[in-house]
Design a protein around this motif. Sequence first.
Motif, mmCIF file in Angstrom:
data_model
loop_
_atom_site.group_PDB
_atom_site.id
_atom_site.type_symbol
_atom_site.label_atom_id
_atom_site.label_comp_id
_atom_site.label_asym_id
_atom_site.label_seq_id
_atom_site.Cartn_x
_atom_site.Cartn_y
_atom_site.Cartn_z
ATOM 1 N N ALA A 160 0.836 -1.205 0.000
ATOM 2 C CA ALA A 160 0.000 0.000 0.000
ATOM 3 C C ALA A 160 0.869 1.252 0.000
ATOM 4 O O ALA A 160 0.599 2.213 -0.734
ATOM 5 C CB ALA A 160 -0.933 -0.010 1.213
ATOM 6 N N ASP B 198 2.579 1.507 -3.494
ATOM 7 C CA ASP B 198 1.671 1.939 -4.558
ATOM 8 C C ASP B 198 1.272 3.396 -4.389
ATOM 9 O O ASP B 198 1.105 4.128 -5.368
ATOM 10 C CB ASP B 198 0.423 1.057 -4.573
ATOM 11 C CG ASP B 198 0.742 -0.368 -5.011
ATOM 12 O OD1 ASP B 198 1.814 -0.578 -5.605
ATOM 13 O OD2 ASP B 198 -0.076 -1.269 -4.749
ATOM 14 N N LYS B 199 1.116 3.834 -3.140
ATOM 15 C CA LYS B 199 0.783 5.232 -2.890
ATOM 16 C C LYS B 199 1.921 6.139 -3.322
ATOM 17 O O LYS B 199 1.704 7.208 -3.919
ATOM 18 C CB LYS B 199 0.470 5.438 -1.407
ATOM 19 C CG LYS B 199 0.026 6.859 -1.069
ATOM 20 C CD LYS B 199 -0.346 6.973 0.399
ATOM 21 C CE LYS B 199 -0.795 8.398 0.738
ATOM 22 N NZ LYS B 199 -1.159 8.504 2.176
ATOM 23 N N ALA C 266 1.969 6.196 -7.122
ATOM 24 C CA ALA C 266 0.844 6.983 -7.628
ATOM 25 C C ALA C 266 1.104 8.475 -7.454
ATOM 26 O O ALA C 266 0.758 9.290 -8.304
ATOM 27 C CB ALA C 266 -0.446 6.578 -6.899
ATOM 28 N N GLY C 267 1.728 8.841 -6.327
ATOM 29 C CA GLY C 267 2.039 10.247 -6.093
ATOM 30 C C GLY C 267 3.038 10.794 -7.088
ATOM 31 O O GLY C 267 2.964 11.955 -7.505
ATOM 32 N N SER D 31 -3.926 9.237 -11.252
ATOM 33 C CA SER D 31 -5.220 8.868 -10.695
ATOM 34 C C SER D 31 -6.158 8.484 -11.839
ATOM 35 O O SER D 31 -6.222 9.166 -12.863
ATOM 36 C CB SER D 31 -5.815 10.035 -9.908
ATOM 37 O OG SER D 31 -5.015 10.328 -8.790
ATOM 38 N N GLN E 166 -7.300 -1.634 -2.036
ATOM 39 C CA GLN E 166 -6.010 -1.914 -1.416
ATOM 40 C C GLN E 166 -4.934 -2.174 -2.466
ATOM 41 O O GLN E 166 -3.790 -1.759 -2.322
ATOM 42 C CB GLN E 166 -6.125 -3.125 -0.484
ATOM 43 C CG GLN E 166 -6.984 -2.883 0.747
ATOM 44 C CD GLN E 166 -7.182 -4.150 1.568
ATOM 45 O OE1 GLN E 166 -6.792 -5.233 1.160
ATOM 46 N NE2 GLN E 166 -7.806 -4.003 2.729
ATOM 47 N N ASP F 289 -4.821 -0.985 -5.595
ATOM 48 C CA ASP F 289 -4.492 0.200 -6.400
ATOM 49 C C ASP F 289 -5.186 1.419 -5.815
ATOM 50 O O ASP F 289 -6.291 1.779 -6.220
ATOM 51 C CB ASP F 289 -4.932 -0.033 -7.850
ATOM 52 C CG ASP F 289 -4.375 1.026 -8.794
ATOM 53 O OD1 ASP F 289 -3.874 2.053 -8.305
ATOM 54 O OD2 ASP F 289 -4.424 0.812 -10.016
ATOM 55 N N PRO F 290 -4.548 2.109 -4.844
ATOM 56 C CA PRO F 290 -5.179 3.258 -4.209
ATOM 57 C C PRO F 290 -5.473 4.407 -5.167
ATOM 58 O O PRO F 290 -6.306 5.267 -4.872
ATOM 59 C CB PRO F 290 -4.134 3.683 -3.159
ATOM 60 C CG PRO F 290 -3.295 2.471 -2.926
ATOM 61 C CD PRO F 290 -3.250 1.769 -4.239
ATOM 62 N N ALA F 291 -4.790 4.447 -6.318
ATOM 63 C CA ALA F 291 -5.003 5.534 -7.278
ATOM 64 C C ALA F 291 -6.216 5.282 -8.170
ATOM 65 O O ALA F 291 -6.560 6.124 -8.997
ATOM 66 C CB ALA F 291 -3.754 5.715 -8.140
#
Length: 285
Positions: free
Chosen positions: A76, A79-80, A83-84, A89, A114, A116-118
């Motif tokens: 998590a 991936d966060k 993504a950032g 997104s 969970q 893919d938080p984006a």
Amino acid sequence: MLWLDAEAVRNFVMVAELQSFTRAADAMGSTQAAVSVKLKRLEERVGRKLIERTPRRVRLSADGALFIESARSFLAAHDKAVAGLSCSSRRFTLGIAGHVAGPEVTTLLARLSQHDPALTIEVQVDNSTLLLDAFDRGELDAAIVRREDDRRDGEVLGPEHFGWYATPEFDHRLGEPIRLATLSRLCGVRDLAIRTLDDAGIPWVEVFVGGGSSLVTAAVSAGLATAVFPSRLAPPGTVEVSRKFGLPDVPATEIVLHSSLTDRRSREALRILACAFHEHRAKAG
């Protein structure tokens, strides 16, 4: 210092959650051999056996059970961070038929979040016919629906078995029309039920039509009618009454996933959803 490879950890988590190297490989868009190699390398790196595999079962080892939550947290965070950096997104719209959307759907969508938080998933629940029309018009990116008679496209997620359900107190006299509750006149399950009765020469009358699945459930639970439900979604307190009242078996159908998504990450999310759906159905069966 111990360094972990994110893809190896992802393979471990996928195998642990799906309890299958084959399903994990499918979800990852990989092969069973590649998943096994990455897991072996991870186990060598941490110096622990994480997965126990027998000819009939795949499960976490004692060390794997201790590591699984940390592994999920690691992924998590990874991936966060990715993504950032990428600012990628994304969103897709998913239609789920009302007769398909069982209690497991919330769990499946949480698993996707969970993974893919984006990714933002917008869910629309309706009957299969309307969802397929919306998918064909491009208003939905993906749809999980009951198989329509005239379509053979889409990925089969599993069979759907139906039954006639009513309360034990429901009163029906032989020779009288069977009293039905149905979702709507556009509902494919309604058409299936009525066609089955007509083919068997059994008279019927609709005493409750529309209002959503909760109101149909309420009508059946109150003893006002019988209704066709997927066996796994029969209302609490009801029983299958086909033998009791001489009603014909309702043919089984298939649950199908339609998708127009082409980007890798969205399709990977759909593969995870499909594999998780298979897993829940297998447990329910």
